[in-house]
Each structure stands twice: as C-alpha cells, then as structure tokens.
Design a protein around this motif. Structure first.
Motif, PDB file in Angstrom:
ATOM      1  N   MET A   1      -1.698  -7.154  13.505  1.00  0.00           N
ATOM      2  CA  MET A   1      -2.487  -8.014  14.370  1.00  0.00           C
ATOM      3  C   MET A   1      -3.913  -7.465  14.400  1.00  0.00           C
ATOM      4  N   ASN A   2      -4.884  -8.337  14.185  1.00  0.00           N
ATOM      5  CA  ASN A   2      -6.278  -7.928  14.177  1.00  0.00           C
ATOM      6  C   ASN A   2      -6.933  -8.297  15.503  1.00  0.00           C
ATOM      7  N   LEU A   3      -7.264  -7.280  16.257  1.00  0.00           N
ATOM      8  CA  LEU A   3      -7.881  -7.490  17.565  1.00  0.00           C
ATOM      9  C   LEU A   3      -9.363  -7.152  17.564  1.00  0.00           C
ATOM     10  N   ASN A   4      -9.940  -6.928  16.395  1.00  0.00           N
ATOM     11  CA  ASN A   4     -11.313  -6.430  16.323  1.00  0.00           C
ATOM     12  C   ASN A   4     -12.310  -7.289  17.095  1.00  0.00           C
ATOM     13  N   LYS A   5     -12.146  -8.601  17.104  1.00  0.00           N
ATOM     14  CA  LYS A   5     -13.084  -9.463  17.827  1.00  0.00           C
ATOM     15  C   LYS A   5     -12.904  -9.362  19.338  1.00  0.00           C
ATOM     16  N   ALA A   6     -11.782  -8.833  19.765  1.00  0.00           N
ATOM     17  CA  ALA A   6     -11.508  -8.697  21.193  1.00  0.00           C
ATOM     18  C   ALA A   6     -11.926  -7.334  21.741  1.00  0.00           C
ATOM     19  N   LEU A   7     -12.378  -6.440  20.840  1.00  0.00           N
ATOM     20  CA  LEU A   7     -12.649  -5.064  21.236  1.00  0.00           C
ATOM     21  C   LEU A   7     -14.080  -4.652  20.955  1.00  0.00           C
ATOM     22  N   ASP A   8     -14.554  -3.706  21.738  1.00  0.00           N
ATOM     23  CA  ASP A   8     -15.803  -3.023  21.444  1.00  0.00           C
ATOM     24  C   ASP A   8     -15.587  -2.255  20.136  1.00  0.00           C
ATOM     25  N   LYS A   9     -16.622  -2.189  19.319  1.00  0.00           N
ATOM     26  CA  LYS A   9     -16.505  -1.574  17.982  1.00  0.00           C
ATOM     27  C   LYS A   9     -15.846  -0.198  18.003  1.00  0.00           C
ATOM     28  N   LYS A  10     -16.172   0.639  18.979  1.00  0.00           N
ATOM     29  CA  LYS A  10     -15.637   2.014  18.970  1.00  0.00           C
ATOM     30  C   LYS A  10     -14.138   2.081  19.251  1.00  0.00           C
ATOM     31  N   TYR A  11     -13.533   0.952  19.654  1.00  0.00           N
ATOM     32  CA  TYR A  11     -12.094   0.940  19.913  1.00  0.00           C
ATOM     33  C   TYR A  11     -11.300   0.256  18.813  1.00  0.00           C
ATOM     34  N   GLU A  12     -11.981  -0.275  17.806  1.00  0.00           N
ATOM     35  CA  GLU A  12     -11.284  -0.901  16.686  1.00  0.00           C
ATOM     36  C   GLU A  12     -10.442   0.146  15.961  1.00  0.00           C
ATOM     37  N   GLY A  13      -9.240  -0.220  15.579  1.00  0.00           N
ATOM     38  CA  GLY A  13      -8.357   0.689  14.857  1.00  0.00           C
ATOM     39  C   GLY A  13      -7.500   1.578  15.744  1.00  0.00           C
ATOM     40  N   LYS A  14      -7.660   1.489  17.053  1.00  0.00           N
ATOM     41  CA  LYS A  14      -6.843   2.283  17.975  1.00  0.00           C
ATOM     42  C   LYS A  14      -5.446   1.676  18.086  1.00  0.00           C
ATOM     43  N   THR A  15      -4.490   2.493  18.478  1.00  0.00           N
ATOM     44  CA  THR A  15      -3.131   2.004  18.682  1.00  0.00           C
ATOM     45  C   THR A  15      -3.080   1.183  19.971  1.00  0.00           C
ATOM     46  N   PHE A  16      -2.022   0.383  20.121  1.00  0.00           N
ATOM     47  CA  PHE A  16      -1.871  -0.397  21.347  1.00  0.00           C
ATOM     48  C   PHE A  16      -1.762   0.508  22.567  1.00  0.00           C
ATOM     49  N   LYS A  17      -1.097   1.644  22.431  1.00  0.00           N
ATOM     50  CA  LYS A  17      -0.988   2.604  23.541  1.00  0.00           C
ATOM     51  C   LYS A  17      -2.371   3.117  23.921  1.00  0.00           C
ATOM     52  N   GLU A  18      -3.171   3.476  22.909  1.00  0.00           N
ATOM     53  CA  GLU A  18      -4.534   3.944  23.189  1.00  0.00           C
ATOM     54  C   GLU A  18      -5.362   2.853  23.858  1.00  0.00           C
ATOM     55  N   LEU A  19      -5.190   1.620  23.404  1.00  0.00           N
ATOM     56  CA  LEU A  19      -5.936   0.513  23.990  1.00  0.00           C
ATOM     57  C   LEU A  19      -5.507   0.243  25.427  1.00  0.00           C
ATOM     58  N   ALA A  20      -4.227   0.305  25.702  1.00  0.00           N
ATOM     59  CA  ALA A  20      -3.735   0.082  27.064  1.00  0.00           C
ATOM     60  C   ALA A  20      -4.347   1.091  28.033  1.00  0.00           C
ATOM     61  N   ASP A  21      -4.548   2.311  27.563  1.00  0.00           N
ATOM     62  CA  ASP A  21      -5.111   3.370  28.395  1.00  0.00           C
ATOM     63  C   ASP A  21      -6.632   3.439  28.353  1.00  0.00           C
ATOM     64  N   ALA A  22      -7.248   2.596  27.533  1.00  0.00           N
ATOM     65  CA  ALA A  22      -8.706   2.602  27.378  1.00  0.00           C
ATOM     66  C   ALA A  22      -9.374   1.955  28.588  1.00  0.00           C
ATOM     67  N   PRO A  23     -10.625   2.331  28.829  1.00  0.00           N
ATOM     68  CA  PRO A  23     -11.352   1.689  29.934  1.00  0.00           C
ATOM     69  C   PRO A  23     -11.516   0.198  29.678  1.00  0.00           C
ATOM     70  N   ILE A  24     -11.648  -0.551  30.737  1.00  0.00           N
ATOM     71  CA  ILE A  24     -11.748  -2.002  30.634  1.00  0.00           C
ATOM     72  C   ILE A  24     -12.944  -2.421  29.786  1.00  0.00           C
ATOM     73  N   ALA A  25     -13.983  -1.592  29.730  1.00  0.00           N
ATOM     74  CA  ALA A  25     -15.163  -1.890  28.912  1.00  0.00           C
ATOM     75  C   ALA A  25     -14.865  -1.814  27.417  1.00  0.00           C
ATOM     76  N   ALA A  26     -13.658  -1.408  27.036  1.00  0.00           N
ATOM     77  CA  ALA A  26     -13.255  -1.429  25.629  1.00  0.00           C
ATOM     78  C   ALA A  26     -13.082  -2.861  25.137  1.00  0.00           C
ATOM     79  N   LEU A  27     -12.936  -3.802  26.059  1.00  0.00           N
ATOM     80  CA  LEU A  27     -12.814  -5.205  25.690  1.00  0.00           C
ATOM     81  C   LEU A  27     -14.195  -5.771  25.381  1.00  0.00           C
ATOM     82  N   ALA A  28     -14.292  -6.527  24.312  1.00  0.00           N
ATOM     83  CA  ALA A  28     -15.561  -7.152  23.938  1.00  0.00           C
ATOM     84  C   ALA A  28     -16.049  -8.038  25.082  1.00  0.00           C
TER      85      ALA A  28
END
Length: 70
Positions: free
Chosen positions: A1-28
């Motif tokens: 699943m490609n979520l790159n358009k939904a994420l800030d560039k620095k969070y692209e390629g992270k695992t779903f677990k890493e994304l779940a724990d990421a700050p809300i500003a990780a979302l584009a």
C-alpha cells in the motif's frame, strides 16, 4: 500500500507501527502548529490517538449510517 501522498516526506517508507506512533504532523497537510492545537483541544499526540478518539469514531459512524439510511 502506498501512503506517500498521505504522509509528510520524512515519514515515507515507515512501517505501519512506526506511523501509528508518529506525531499527528506526520500526516500530509497537518502542520506542527495544527498538531499542537489538536493536542491542546483533544489530547491527540499521535496518529493512533487521532484514530482512536471517540469523537472521530462517532462522526465516522454517523456518516456511514447516513449513507445506508433509507
């Protein structure tokens, strides 16, 4: 699943677990300031916090049920 358009560039390629724990500003489209305001208003710090917030769940349920209503 490609979520790159939904994420800030620095969070692209992270695992779903890493994304779940990421700050809300990780979302584009969510700035650091937006993240601070969401934390102040609702206690949201992470993407997981946002997904689990009862107000968002209630809103999603209402919209889904409205679509199915006759």
């Amino acid at each position: 699943m490609n979520l790159n358009k939904a994420l800030d560039k620095k969070y692209e390629g992270k695992t779903f677990k890493e994304l779940a724990d990421a700050p809300i500003a990780a979302l584009a489209g969510v700035s650091d300031n937006d993240g601070k305001l969401l934390e102040q208003a609702f206690g949201i710090k992470t993407i997981k916090d946002m997904a689990e917030l009862k107000y968002f769940r209630w809103a999603q349920a209402i919209v889904h049920l409205a679509d199915a209503e006759e």
